[in-house]
Design a protein around this motif. Structure first.
Motif, PDB file in Angstrom:
ATOM      1  N   GLU A 162       0.811  -1.216   0.000  1.00 35.43           N
ATOM      2  CA  GLU A 162       0.000   0.000   0.000  1.00 35.43           C
ATOM      3  C   GLU A 162       0.844   1.266   0.000  1.00 35.43           C
ATOM      4  OE1 GLU A 162      -3.610  -0.036   2.627  1.00 35.43           O
ATOM      5  OE2 GLU A 162      -2.431  -1.571   3.638  1.00 35.43           O
ATOM      6  N   ALA A 163       2.134   1.118   0.310  1.00 35.07           N
ATOM      7  CA  ALA A 163       2.970   2.274   0.596  1.00 35.07           C
ATOM      8  C   ALA A 163       3.499   2.937  -0.670  1.00 35.07           C
ATOM      9  CB  ALA A 163       4.140   1.867   1.488  1.00 35.07           C
ATOM     10  N   ASP A 164       3.653   4.255  -0.604  1.00 33.99           N
ATOM     11  CA  ASP A 164       4.299   5.015  -1.659  1.00 33.99           C
ATOM     12  C   ASP A 164       5.813   4.962  -1.517  1.00 33.99           C
ATOM     13  OD1 ASP A 164       1.827   6.557  -2.847  1.00 33.99           O
ATOM     14  OD2 ASP A 164       1.671   6.693  -0.668  1.00 33.99           O
ATOM     15  N   ALA A 165       6.269   4.807  -0.270  1.00 33.11           N
ATOM     16  CA  ALA A 165       7.709   4.751   0.009  1.00 33.11           C
ATOM     17  C   ALA A 165       7.921   4.001   1.309  1.00 33.11           C
ATOM     18  CB  ALA A 165       8.293   6.169   0.107  1.00 33.11           C
ATOM     19  N   VAL A 166       9.171   3.631   1.555  1.00 35.16           N
ATOM     20  CA  VAL A 166       9.545   2.943   2.786  1.00 35.16           C
ATOM     21  C   VAL A 166      10.686   3.719   3.432  1.00 35.16           C
ATOM     22  CG1 VAL A 166      10.358   0.793   3.819  1.00 35.16           C
ATOM     23  CG2 VAL A 166       8.898   0.717   1.798  1.00 35.16           C
ATOM     24  N   LEU A 167      10.572   3.960   4.718  1.00 36.04           N
ATOM     25  CA  LEU A 167      11.664   4.571   5.481  1.00 36.04           C
ATOM     26  C   LEU A 167      12.558   3.430   5.962  1.00 36.04           C
ATOM     27  CD1 LEU A 167      12.820   7.221   6.616  1.00 36.04           C
ATOM     28  CD2 LEU A 167      11.422   6.861   8.665  1.00 36.04           C
ATOM     29  N   VAL A 168      13.712   3.295   5.351  1.00 34.74           N
ATOM     30  CA  VAL A 168      14.596   2.155   5.578  1.00 34.74           C
ATOM     31  C   VAL A 168      15.725   2.545   6.523  1.00 34.74           C
ATOM     32  CG1 VAL A 168      16.188   0.504   4.503  1.00 34.74           C
ATOM     33  CG2 VAL A 168      14.072   1.165   3.320  1.00 34.74           C
ATOM     34  N   VAL A 169      15.933   1.724   7.551  1.00 30.39           N
ATOM     35  CA  VAL A 169      17.055   1.914   8.466  1.00 30.39           C
ATOM     36  C   VAL A 169      18.240   1.116   7.919  1.00 30.39           C
ATOM     37  CG1 VAL A 169      17.915   1.703  10.816  1.00 30.39           C
ATOM     38  CG2 VAL A 169      15.482   2.150  10.408  1.00 30.39           C
ATOM     39  N   GLY A 170      19.276   1.831   7.531  1.00 28.51           N
ATOM     40  CA  GLY A 170      20.491   1.189   7.056  1.00 28.51           C
ATOM     41  C   GLY A 170      21.678   1.647   7.873  1.00 28.51           C
ATOM     42  N   ARG A 171      22.877   1.419   7.317  1.00 29.64           N
ATOM     43  CA  ARG A 171      24.097   1.871   8.000  1.00 29.64           C
ATOM     44  C   ARG A 171      25.030   2.472   6.963  1.00 29.64           C
ATOM     45  NH1 ARG A 171      26.290  -2.837  11.840  1.00 29.64           N
ATOM     46  NH2 ARG A 171      27.027  -1.099  13.094  1.00 29.64           N
ATOM     47  N   THR A 172      25.736   3.494   7.378  1.00 30.24           N
ATOM     48  CA  THR A 172      26.734   4.131   6.516  1.00 30.24           C
ATOM     49  C   THR A 172      28.082   4.088   7.224  1.00 30.24           C
ATOM     50  OG1 THR A 172      26.342   6.326   7.453  1.00 30.24           O
ATOM     51  CG2 THR A 172      25.027   5.693   5.541  1.00 30.24           C
ATOM     52  N   ALA A 173      29.136   4.178   6.454  1.00 33.25           N
ATOM     53  CA  ALA A 173      30.479   4.176   7.023  1.00 33.25           C
ATOM     54  C   ALA A 173      30.862   5.587   7.455  1.00 33.25           C
ATOM     55  CB  ALA A 173      31.481   3.652   6.006  1.00 33.25           C
ATOM     56  N   ASP A 174      31.323   5.717   8.694  1.00 31.01           N
ATOM     57  CA  ASP A 174      31.800   6.993   9.189  1.00 31.01           C
ATOM     58  C   ASP A 174      33.079   7.366   8.431  1.00 31.01           C
ATOM     59  OD1 ASP A 174      33.518   8.762  10.986  1.00 31.01           O
ATOM     60  OD2 ASP A 174      31.622   8.768  12.089  1.00 31.01           O
ATOM     61  N   ALA A 175      33.093   8.547   7.834  1.00 33.34           N
ATOM     62  CA  ALA A 175      34.229   8.947   7.005  1.00 33.34           C
ATOM     63  C   ALA A 175      35.529   9.014   7.806  1.00 33.34           C
ATOM     64  CB  ALA A 175      33.939  10.300   6.356  1.00 33.34           C
ATOM     65  N   ARG A 176      35.449   9.306   9.098  1.00 32.26           N
ATOM     66  CA  ARG A 176      36.656   9.480   9.907  1.00 32.26           C
ATOM     67  C   ARG A 176      37.167   8.161  10.468  1.00 32.26           C
ATOM     68  NH1 ARG A 176      37.404  10.330  15.249  1.00 32.26           N
ATOM     69  NH2 ARG A 176      35.155  10.462  15.582  1.00 32.26           N
ATOM     70  N   THR A 177      36.244   7.332  10.982  1.00 30.50           N
ATOM     71  CA  THR A 177      36.659   6.101  11.657  1.00 30.50           C
ATOM     72  C   THR A 177      36.436   4.847  10.821  1.00 30.50           C
ATOM     73  OG1 THR A 177      34.486   5.744  12.679  1.00 30.50           O
ATOM     74  CG2 THR A 177      36.058   7.166  13.859  1.00 30.50           C
ATOM     75  N   GLY A 178      35.567   4.928   9.824  1.00 37.05           N
ATOM     76  CA  GLY A 178      35.264   3.745   9.021  1.00 37.05           C
ATOM     77  C   GLY A 178      34.236   2.823   9.650  1.00 37.05           C
ATOM     78  N   THR A 179      33.804   3.111  10.883  1.00 34.61           N
ATOM     79  CA  THR A 179      32.802   2.277  11.537  1.00 34.61           C
ATOM     80  C   THR A 179      31.417   2.567  10.976  1.00 34.61           C
ATOM     81  OG1 THR A 179      32.520   3.912  13.289  1.00 34.61           O
ATOM     82  CG2 THR A 179      34.133   2.151  13.673  1.00 34.61           C
ATOM     83  N   LEU A 180      30.538   1.583  11.080  1.00 33.62           N
ATOM     84  CA  LEU A 180      29.192   1.740  10.549  1.00 33.62           C
ATOM     85  C   LEU A 180      28.284   2.381  11.590  1.00 33.62           C
ATOM     86  CD1 LEU A 180      28.734  -1.675   8.704  1.00 33.62           C
ATOM     87  CD2 LEU A 180      29.197   0.555   7.684  1.00 33.62           C
ATOM     88  N   LYS A 181      27.411   3.265  11.140  1.00 32.26           N
ATOM     89  CA  LYS A 181      26.464   3.914  12.036  1.00 32.26           C
ATOM     90  C   LYS A 181      25.110   3.960  11.354  1.00 32.26           C
ATOM     91  CE  LYS A 181      27.868   8.474  10.363  1.00 32.26           C
ATOM     92  NZ  LYS A 181      28.398   9.798  10.730  1.00 32.26           N
ATOM     93  N   PRO A 182      24.010   3.978  12.135  1.00 25.50           N
ATOM     94  CA  PRO A 182      22.663   3.959  11.538  1.00 25.50           C
ATOM     95  C   PRO A 182      22.381   5.208  10.713  1.00 25.50           C
ATOM     96  CG  PRO A 182      22.600   3.447  13.885  1.00 25.50           C
ATOM     97  CD  PRO A 182      23.973   3.958  13.595  1.00 25.50           C
ATOM     98  N   ALA A 183      21.588   5.015   9.675  1.00 26.62           N
ATOM     99  CA  ALA A 183      21.122   6.131   8.849  1.00 26.62           C
ATOM    100  C   ALA A 183      19.773   5.742   8.267  1.00 26.62           C
ATOM    101  CB  ALA A 183      22.116   6.446   7.736  1.00 26.62           C
ATOM    102  N   LEU A 184      18.924   6.735   8.028  1.00 30.11           N
ATOM    103  CA  LEU A 184      17.575   6.481   7.530  1.00 30.11           C
ATOM    104  C   LEU A 184      17.440   7.034   6.115  1.00 30.11           C
ATOM    105  CD1 LEU A 184      17.323   6.350  10.706  1.00 30.11           C
ATOM    106  CD2 LEU A 184      14.962   7.049  10.400  1.00 30.11           C
TER     107      LEU A 184
END
Length: 386
Positions: A162-184
């Motif tokens: 039914e949805a027009d879009a989905v708000l997806v919780v993913g992860r991105t790499a921190d540019a400074r440390t390289g660790t993954l952090k949540p992003a929507l």
């Protein structure tokens, strides 16, 4: 301290109950059994402004809080028309965008949330992560031109068809440390590489569950909600309303089941005596009434704390409310079926369809056991067990 709701909210409840009552559980059950959706009810509720009561007035909404939106959800459920997408689209997604979205995102999406024109699903759960959000593997990689490539898999995502879009919780790499952090990320459902398929469920529900597969889904730079640095705050801005709305969902079903049980116990007579005169039936219903009132108070407390900006206090109260409401809803439906006897499982009486629905409240949006872990650790100060 005031234990009564404002006059405006009481009036809102009455108006929503009148609308939902015109549709009723027969309408909902027919849609659910046929694989249909409550489109007519959703659209009318949107036109009347009920779905947008918590959207800021600047974007065409009612400018109220999660307390008002929770009241709307509860009244729909109390009328036997439980729309699960209400817990997701106007509560989680619209709230996150209102608090953290860019100006352009707010201008584009919030007016559509306000009048119900848009439906947006929320995707966090993954097959191998369970309740551990730190193990999410859906990953977004930024391309040199600014676009994002999103890859991953999600399960038990409500209402995607039914949805027009989905708000997806993913992860991105921190540019400074390289660790993954949540992003929507906002992912329109017609985006290439985005696929969804239904998960067969033994539930009578007008809201279906889906598995999502995101295979190198290319998204523009502005698909990222707000700032990468605000990711955790954004996530929890949506999860507290989700728990409050989940509690209201359970409260409404509990009210529906209790009302049905009490009405039947008054009019059904055996040996010239209404069955409600027997303590074997009267006492369990009285206990449910008490538990329902207590769960209602905690849900309103959670909403009040959230609307006052106390995210930490709201987190504790929302978890407790979700737990208490789910438990009383299960008891209410089960006892109502028992009061009705064989009629409790007859389609005519509209109770059997809810047996599975209320059981979901112990599992989603967070399991009963994880709520107990939260309370043990954060409320009681006990050592973390996991």
């Amino acid at each position: 301290m005031d234990f009564t709701e404002p006059t405006e909210r009481q009036a809102l409840r009455e108006a929503v109950a009148e609308l939902a009552g015109r549709y009723g559980h027969d309408y909902y059950a027919a849609k659910a059994r046929s694989g249909g959706h409550t489109t007519e009810l959703w659209d009318e509720a949107g036109r009347l402004g009920y779905l947008g009561v918590a959207v800021p007035e600047a974007y065409g909404g009612g400018g109220a809080g999660i307390g008002e939106l929770a009241a709307v959800c509860e009244e729909f459920c109390a009328a036997g028309t439980p729309m699960l997408l209400m817990v997701v689209s106007p509560a989680i997604c619209a709230t996150v965008l209102a608090r953290f979205g860019t100006d352009a995102q707010k201008r584009h999406w919030l007016p559509r949330f306000a009048d119900g024109r848009v439906r947006m699903s929320f995707a966090i759960t993954e097959p191998d992560a369970g309740s551990n959000a730190h193990r999410l593997t859906t990953t977004a990689t930024r391309e040199s031109g600014g676009d994002w490539l999103l890859t991953g898999r999600k399960v038990f995502i409500s209402g995607v068809d039914e949805a027009d879009a989905v708000l997806v919780v993913g992860r991105t790499a921190d540019a400074r440390t390289g660790t993954l952090k949540p992003a929507l990320f906002i992912v329109p459902t017609d985006t290439p590489g985005f696929e969804y398929r239904p998960i067969p469920m033994d539930l009578v529900s007008a809201d279906q569950q889906f598995e999502l597969v995101l295979d190198q889904v290319r998204l523009p730079a502005d698909a990222l909600v707000g700032s990468e640095d605000a990711a955790l705050a954004q996530l929890f801005a949506g999860l507290n309303p989700e728990r409050i709305m989940g509690a209201s969902f359970s409260l409404g079903i509990a009210r529906y089941a209790l009302d049905k049980a009490v009405a039947y116990a008054r009019q059904r007579s055996v040996f010239d005596t209404p069955i409600g005169a027997h303590q074997g039936l009267a006492h369990p219903l009285a206990q449910i009434k008490i538990e329902l009132e207590l769960a209602t108070l905690m849900t309103r407390k959670a909403a009040a704390l959230y609307d006052a900006g106390d995210d930490l206090g709201a987190g504790e109260a929302a978890n407790m409310a979700k737990y208490a409401a789910a438990e009383v809803a299960i008891r209410a439906v089960d006892q109502s079926v028992q009061v009705h006897g064989g009629n409790g499982l007859a389609s005519e009486y509209g109770l059997g369809t809810l047996l599975g629905a209320v059981r979901v409240g112990r599992i989603a949006p967070v399991s009963r056991e994880m709520v107990l872990n939260f309370v043990a650790q954060h409320s009681l100060g006990l050592p973390k067990s996991y």
